[in-house]
Design an enzyme around this catalytic site. Structure first.
Site, short mmCIF file in Angstrom:
data_model
loop_
_atom_site.label_atom_id
_atom_site.label_comp_id
_atom_site.label_asym_id
_atom_site.label_seq_id
_atom_site.Cartn_x
_atom_site.Cartn_y
_atom_site.Cartn_z
N SER A 1 -9.28 1.82 2.74
CA SER A 1 -8.38 2.63 1.96
C SER A 1 -7.31 1.82 1.20
O SER A 1 -6.58 2.39 0.39
CB SER A 1 -7.67 3.64 2.88
OG SER A 1 -6.93 3.00 3.89
N LYS B 1 0.85 -1.20 0.00
CA LYS B 1 0.00 0.00 0.00
C LYS B 1 0.88 1.25 0.00
O LYS B 1 1.95 1.26 0.61
CB LYS B 1 -0.88 -0.03 1.25
CG LYS B 1 -1.89 1.09 1.37
CD LYS B 1 -2.73 0.88 2.63
CE LYS B 1 -3.83 1.90 2.75
NZ LYS B 1 -4.71 1.65 3.91
N SER C 1 -9.84 -0.81 6.69
CA SER C 1 -9.17 -0.52 5.42
C SER C 1 -8.44 -1.70 4.79
O SER C 1 -8.05 -1.62 3.63
CB SER C 1 -8.21 0.66 5.59
OG SER C 1 -8.94 1.86 5.72
#
Length: 560
Positions: free
Chosen positions: A206, A131, A230
């Site tokens: 996210s 990420k 997330s």
């Protein structure tokens, strides 16, 4: 004077574009083609060998071939790299592409294996996606902020350092929403990430870039973060596995973040994968490197093989699972309820006990976690973007031009006093104690002599919704407030012929009525439907093992 955010974005987009090898460019299908999951195998870019490599989704099987040298790290990394680039052209999931660096790393690992006959570590040769929050030395980490373009990391994040020690090959970084504080994925630099199963739907957030990339088998193992869901929301919406560990079990030191310094509800890092062996392998590998020696907030707890063997859960025989059909705030839509019923039936067939779970004060718990975030989030976002004048995104609803309908500042409450914050912390601590006692009391009804072994529940009251419509995250963030370990597992997909709209029930509130009224099975066509399994704090080993049991029961049920 600082560059305008628009100039920064234009420069960054151009620099990203040139990092993609021209030989890996494809002609993607038109936007009217919603399901693109088969496209990587049909587009002709991947050789038969590369398809064989990238379609072997079980991480243990991949690692075995890498460890024997049957497959080299260079060819495995190249295969996944090409598939990741295909995925990016379909759903816009990548931020950083560093092919030469990754292939040089893979070549070093191949040479080490060839010269010594040994692997570097438990993840030897395995490509791992990250990420856009995990700092890699020499690369930018924007985290969706145009204002952070041009900030290059001087060091690797501790987790990246550990992944290198374990023999992994970090090879791409993936898209996130600006601020991270969204359950969807859009920012002003890289744009929107869509869902491969239906590009009119969100990939979640996210860690939405990770979810979409792994969904398309563009990475065998990825790392996301989870503050309120997330990791789990992208895993749910993409039909993959994802683990939310407890605070500190995976080292966070050196990763960038929103609201840095807020430590009442810490964000946690954890794995996403198309296989449970990827989830387990990641946790074992990272913990084996004693992360508490590199991160002062990492928990000093070795991998517990006895806990994985479910020593505190009857050795895994005749487990008692509790199904939480709803959280008493919003009743899930039909596909979610069907997945719960499928899971219950599979577990009963496998010889386990199943009872109903009574949720306790979920609204109070989620309100407490939201109050902590809101206390300083608006100021944090404003300070981060002040130098460039970058707008703070206030909605994820698309505009006709592909942008957003609004870029005004998200409203936030006025700052609260330290004393008021302490009262929120006090409330949360009290609720955690109540919930623990509530769980312990189930010993009287399980029939095993133990309390409920794990809770199985929705991760959202709906499948992956259209862009801008992921408005409810209570089903994930309640477990962040309690710091319970939770693992997402896939169950089925939306079938409009089966998941028909049900007659109205007695609505719990306006949100519940909204959820009912907005359900249209045709909108969610082909969307993955997943659930989450929840265990106690720092019970990662047992949660993984119990998820394996549930996953096996579902697979056996589907074959019967």
């Amino acid at each position: 004077m600082s560059q305008s955010w628009q100039d920064l974005v234009a420069d960054k987009r151009q620099r990203q574009k040139v990092t993609i090898p021209k030989d890996w460019l494809i002609d993607p299908p038109p936007d009217t083609v919603l399901d693109v999951t088969a496209f990587p195998e049909e587009c002709g870019l991947l050789s038969e060998r590369e398809l064989q490599i990238t379609c072997k989704v079980d991480v243990n099987a991949l690692l075995a071939k890498l460890a024997t040298g049957e497959w080299s790290s260079v060819e495995v990394t190249t295969a996944f790299y090409k598939r990741a680039i295909i995925a990016h052209q379909l759903v816009n999931c990548l931020t950083e592409v560093f092919v030469e660096r990754a292939l040089a790393r893979a070549a070093e690992l191949d040479e080490y294996l060839k010269s010594t006959g040994k692997v570097v570590g438990p993840l030897h040769g395995l490509p791992v996606s990250l990420k856009d929050q995990l700092a890699i030395k020499g690369l930018e980490t924007t985290m969706g902020y145009a204002s952070w373009i041009g900030k290059y990391a001087e060091n690797d994040a501790v987790l990246v350092e550990i992944l290198y020690e374990c023999g992994a090959v970090p090879f791409v970084r993936t898209n996130v929403p600006q601020t991270l504080m969204w359950p969807e994925t859009y920012n002003l630099i890289f744009g929107r990430t869509t869902n491969p199963a239906n590009r009119s739907l969100t990939s979640g957030g996210s860690s939405g870039g990770e979810g979409a990339l792994i969904h398309l088998k563009g990475s065998p193992l990825g790392v996301g973060s989870d503050l309120g869901g997330s990791i789990r929301i992208p895993a749910l919406f993409n039909g993959i596995y994802g683990l939310r560990p407890s605070y500190g079990r995976v080292p966070y030191e050196g990763a960038v973040n929103s609201m840095y310094g807020q430590d009442s509800i810490p964000s946690v890092l954890g794995p996403l994968s198309n296989s449970l062996s990827g989830i387990k392998g990641f946790m074992q590998a990272v913990i084996s490197r004693q992360p508490w020696l590199k991160d002062p907030l990492a928990v000093r707890k070795k991998w517990d093989e006895e806990a994985y063997a479910l020593a505190e859960h009857g050795g895994g025989e005749n487990l008692c699972f509790a199904i939480m059909w709803d959280d008493r705030i919003v009743i899930p839509q039909p596909p979610i309820t069907r997945a719960l019923q499928m899971t219950k039936n599979a577990l009963l067939t496998a010889g386990h006990n199943v009872i109903d779970w009574q949720p306790l004060k979920h609204l109070e718990l989620t309100n407490a976690i939201s109050a902590v975030w809101k206390a300083g989030s608006a100021e944090d976002f404003k300070n981060t973007t002040a130098a460039t004048g970058e707008p703070i995104i206030s909605t994820m609803i698309p505009a006709e031009d592909g942008g957003l309908t609004d870029h005004s500042v998200r409203p936030g409450p006025a700052g609260i006093s330290a004393y008021q914050m302490w009262q929120i912390h006090k409330t949360k601590a009290g609720l955690r104690k109540e919930y623990l006692d509530h769980w312990r009391k189930t010993q009287a009804v399980t029939g095993t002599g133990r309390p409920v072994d794990a809770i199985i529940c929705p991760g959202a009251p709906f499948p992956a919704p259209p862009h801008g419509k992921n408005w409810n995250t209570n089903y994930t963030k309640v477990w962040n407030a309690l710091d319970y370990v939770a693992c997402v597992f896939p169950v089925t997909r939306v079938d409009p012929s089966v998941d028909t709209k049900k007659p109205p029930h007695e609505f719990l509130n306006e949100l519940d009525e909204r959820n009912y009224n907005t359900y249209d099975p045709a909108i969610y066509h082909n969307a993955p439907v997943s659930l989450q399994l929840v265990g106690h704090t720092l019970e990662e080993e047992a949660v993984i093992a119990m998820t394996e049991i549930v996953d096996a029961a579902l697979k056996a049920s589907s074959q019967s």
